[in-house]
Write a protein that holds these residues in place. Structure first.
Motif, PDB file in Angstrom:
ATOM      1  N   GLU A 120       0.826  -1.211   0.000  1.00  0.00           N
ATOM      2  CA  GLU A 120       0.000   0.000   0.000  1.00  0.00           C
ATOM      3  C   GLU A 120       0.851   1.246   0.000  1.00  0.00           C
ATOM      4  O   GLU A 120       0.536   2.233  -0.667  1.00  0.00           O
ATOM      5  CB  GLU A 120      -0.931  -0.026   1.214  1.00  0.00           C
ATOM      6  CG  GLU A 120      -1.953   1.114   1.184  1.00  0.00           C
ATOM      7  CD  GLU A 120      -2.998   0.971   2.266  1.00  0.00           C
ATOM      8  OE1 GLU A 120      -3.612   2.009   2.588  1.00  0.00           O
ATOM      9  OE2 GLU A 120      -3.210  -0.134   2.768  1.00  0.00           O
ATOM     10  N   LYS A 179       0.929   4.947  -5.172  1.00  0.00           N
ATOM     11  CA  LYS A 179       0.779   6.387  -5.048  1.00  0.00           C
ATOM     12  C   LYS A 179      -0.599   6.747  -4.530  1.00  0.00           C
ATOM     13  O   LYS A 179      -1.534   5.952  -4.586  1.00  0.00           O
ATOM     14  CB  LYS A 179       1.010   7.052  -6.394  1.00  0.00           C
ATOM     15  CG  LYS A 179       0.009   6.633  -7.459  1.00  0.00           C
ATOM     16  CD  LYS A 179       0.371   7.268  -8.795  1.00  0.00           C
ATOM     17  CE  LYS A 179      -0.626   6.814  -9.871  1.00  0.00           C
ATOM     18  NZ  LYS A 179      -0.273   7.350 -11.201  1.00  0.00           N
ATOM     19  N   THR A 180      -0.700   7.950  -4.039  1.00  0.00           N
ATOM     20  CA  THR A 180      -2.005   8.476  -3.631  1.00  0.00           C
ATOM     21  C   THR A 180      -2.543   9.338  -4.775  1.00  0.00           C
ATOM     22  O   THR A 180      -1.768   9.924  -5.545  1.00  0.00           O
ATOM     23  CB  THR A 180      -1.882   9.330  -2.365  1.00  0.00           C
ATOM     24  OG1 THR A 180      -0.978  10.409  -2.622  1.00  0.00           O
ATOM     25  CG2 THR A 180      -1.387   8.492  -1.202  1.00  0.00           C
ATOM     26  N   HIS A 227      -5.897  12.112  -6.121  1.00  0.00           N
ATOM     27  CA  HIS A 227      -6.892  13.067  -5.662  1.00  0.00           C
ATOM     28  C   HIS A 227      -7.882  13.354  -6.802  1.00  0.00           C
ATOM     29  O   HIS A 227      -7.538  13.249  -7.987  1.00  0.00           O
ATOM     30  CB  HIS A 227      -6.246  14.377  -5.208  1.00  0.00           C
ATOM     31  CG  HIS A 227      -5.172  14.181  -4.187  1.00  0.00           C
ATOM     32  ND1 HIS A 227      -5.449  13.960  -2.862  1.00  0.00           N
ATOM     33  CD2 HIS A 227      -3.807  14.174  -4.317  1.00  0.00           C
ATOM     34  CE1 HIS A 227      -4.312  13.816  -2.193  1.00  0.00           C
ATOM     35  NE2 HIS A 227      -3.295  13.950  -3.057  1.00  0.00           N
ATOM     36  N   TYR A 267      -2.649   2.671  -8.549  1.00  0.00           N
ATOM     37  CA  TYR A 267      -3.293   2.921  -7.264  1.00  0.00           C
ATOM     38  C   TYR A 267      -3.787   1.582  -6.727  1.00  0.00           C
ATOM     39  O   TYR A 267      -3.793   0.568  -7.435  1.00  0.00           O
ATOM     40  CB  TYR A 267      -4.441   3.907  -7.461  1.00  0.00           C
ATOM     41  CG  TYR A 267      -5.130   4.364  -6.192  1.00  0.00           C
ATOM     42  CD1 TYR A 267      -4.438   5.038  -5.193  1.00  0.00           C
ATOM     43  CD2 TYR A 267      -6.494   4.121  -6.011  1.00  0.00           C
ATOM     44  CE1 TYR A 267      -5.084   5.458  -4.036  1.00  0.00           C
ATOM     45  CE2 TYR A 267      -7.145   4.538  -4.858  1.00  0.00           C
ATOM     46  CZ  TYR A 267      -6.427   5.202  -3.867  1.00  0.00           C
ATOM     47  OH  TYR A 267      -7.069   5.615  -2.728  1.00  0.00           O
TER      48      TYR A 267
END
Length: 380
Positions: free
Chosen positions: A11, A15-16, A18, A41
């Motif tokens: 995890e 990447k994160t 938005h 992701y």
């Protein structure tokens, strides 16, 4: 210090993302109405047909395949089921907005396919930006039915650009007007009265036909359609007919046309064919109370006056003649300047025989009838 589990390490390696972020994804599965992308992701991204394009009923299997990469925008990080919703058309629209703005500022001519025919105009898409072309700006002339434009590629300019209201207006009319003005200029520079030109019948009315000469329309009046008589132009011509016409007159931007060519003029040798004293045969073309017009050949009618039909009194020609009837008569007057010919049936009839005297061998006595009448009046 506790060690991270494999799931935690995986995890953290991802990447994160938005909402609104532009990411690159790789297609891993495609169906007709949606595709799945790996966007790096923890959850795969879902790109539906509605978020891929504004064009209706597109089969996504025809536009992408597993392994393809594309840039997309994140529409929603979690759709409630742990999936990331993506959009391609909105990213394209953002970029298309800049393209439309540049075209608007530079007055650039754009080309796009008509995706929808609406009640009030046409809808086209340029890089996922919907542009509306009102019916009044589709053509330089009124068009009631716009369905013929469905699926066609057309050219236009952006006449109104308002990204805040998402209002983008296209104009095709001004391109057609400018094109016709240029063609008209070239046409009038190349033609003169007396020229023979090619044209296409554009419209037919009761009084004539309008012929497209490739830059301007010319009027072929009913009186100039033939050396003969034309009753109804619509029975002679139809829209789309190709013609070779004579430019009879140019007045400003108005062009008068003719199909009455000199080499086909029936009057050029009429003086010899219809000299006074010649017996001719023709058909009754039309009648009036004062006489019948006899068509001797296409373009030449002669008048048979009611007084010249018979030695007997006739009130009107229709009492003894009918339209289409063949008549033989003698030419009694020929006026080439006014293109008039007079006929007489009476002149062909043998004179009534004179009454025989009791003594055919007696001397013939000449009598002045007018003197006799005058003296009889005095005695009375």
């Amino acid at each position: 210090m506790s060690e991270l589990t494999f799931e935690q390490m995986l995890e953290e390696s991802l990447k994160t993302i938005h909402t609104g972020e532009v990411v690159e994804g790789t297609v891993i599965d495609v169906k007709p109405d949606e595709m799945v992308l790996n966007i790096g992701y923890k959850s795969d991204g879902i790109l539906t047909r509605n978020e891929y394009t504004n064009e209706p009923n597109v089969d996504l299997t025809t536009v992408a395949k597993p392994g393809d990469t594309m840039e997309v925008k994140v529409l929603k990080v979690n759709d409630g089921e742990g999936q990331v919703l993506l959009t391609y058309k909105r990213l394209a629209a953002d970029r298309g907005n800049k393209r439309i703005e540049e075209a608007y500022n530079n007055k650039e001519v754009l080309t796009a396919k008509v995706t929808q025919v609406l009640d009030g105009g046409l809808s086209v898409v340029v890089e996922e930006v919907k542009i509306f072309i009102p019916a009044s700006l589709v053509s330089d002339s009124y068009e009631k039915d716009l369905t013929k434009y469905a699926g066609q590629e057309i050219q236009f300019v952006i006449s109104e650009y308002n990204p805040k209201r998402r209002r983008y207006i296209g104009d095709r009319k001004q391109l057609l007007v400018a094109e016709k003005a240029e063609l008209q200029k070239k046409l009038f520079e190349s033609i003169k009265e007396g020229d023979m030109v090619d044209g296409v019948v554009k419209n037919v009315t009761d009084f004539g036909a309008f012929v497209d000469l490739g830059g301007a329309d010319g009027l072929l009046h009913i009186s100039e359609m033939s050396w003969g008589r034309v009753e109804n132009p619509k029975k002679v011509f139809k829209v789309g007919d190709k013609l070779k016409v004579l430019i009879k007159e140019i007045s400003g931007t108005k062009i008068a046309l003719s199909l009455k060519f000199d080499d086909a003029n029936p009057w050029k040798d009429a003086a010899e064919k219809y000299a006074v004293g010649t017996e001719v045969t023709g058909k009754v073309a039309r009648m009036t109370d004062f006489g019948a017009f006899i068509e001797l050949e296409s373009g030449i009618d002669a008048l048979l006056h009611v007084s010249q039909i018979s030695k007997e009194h006739i009130d009107k020609p229709s009492d003894v003649l009918k339209t289409g009837e063949e008549v033989t008569a003698k030419v009694v007057d020929f006026n080439e300047a006014d293109k008039k010919i007079s006929l007489s049936i009476k002149a062909m009839l043998a004179p009534e025989p004179k009454e025989s005297t009791e003594d055919d061998d007696a001397d013939v006595v000449s009598v002045d009838i007018e003197s006799v009448i005058a003296s009889e009046s005095e005695e009375a």
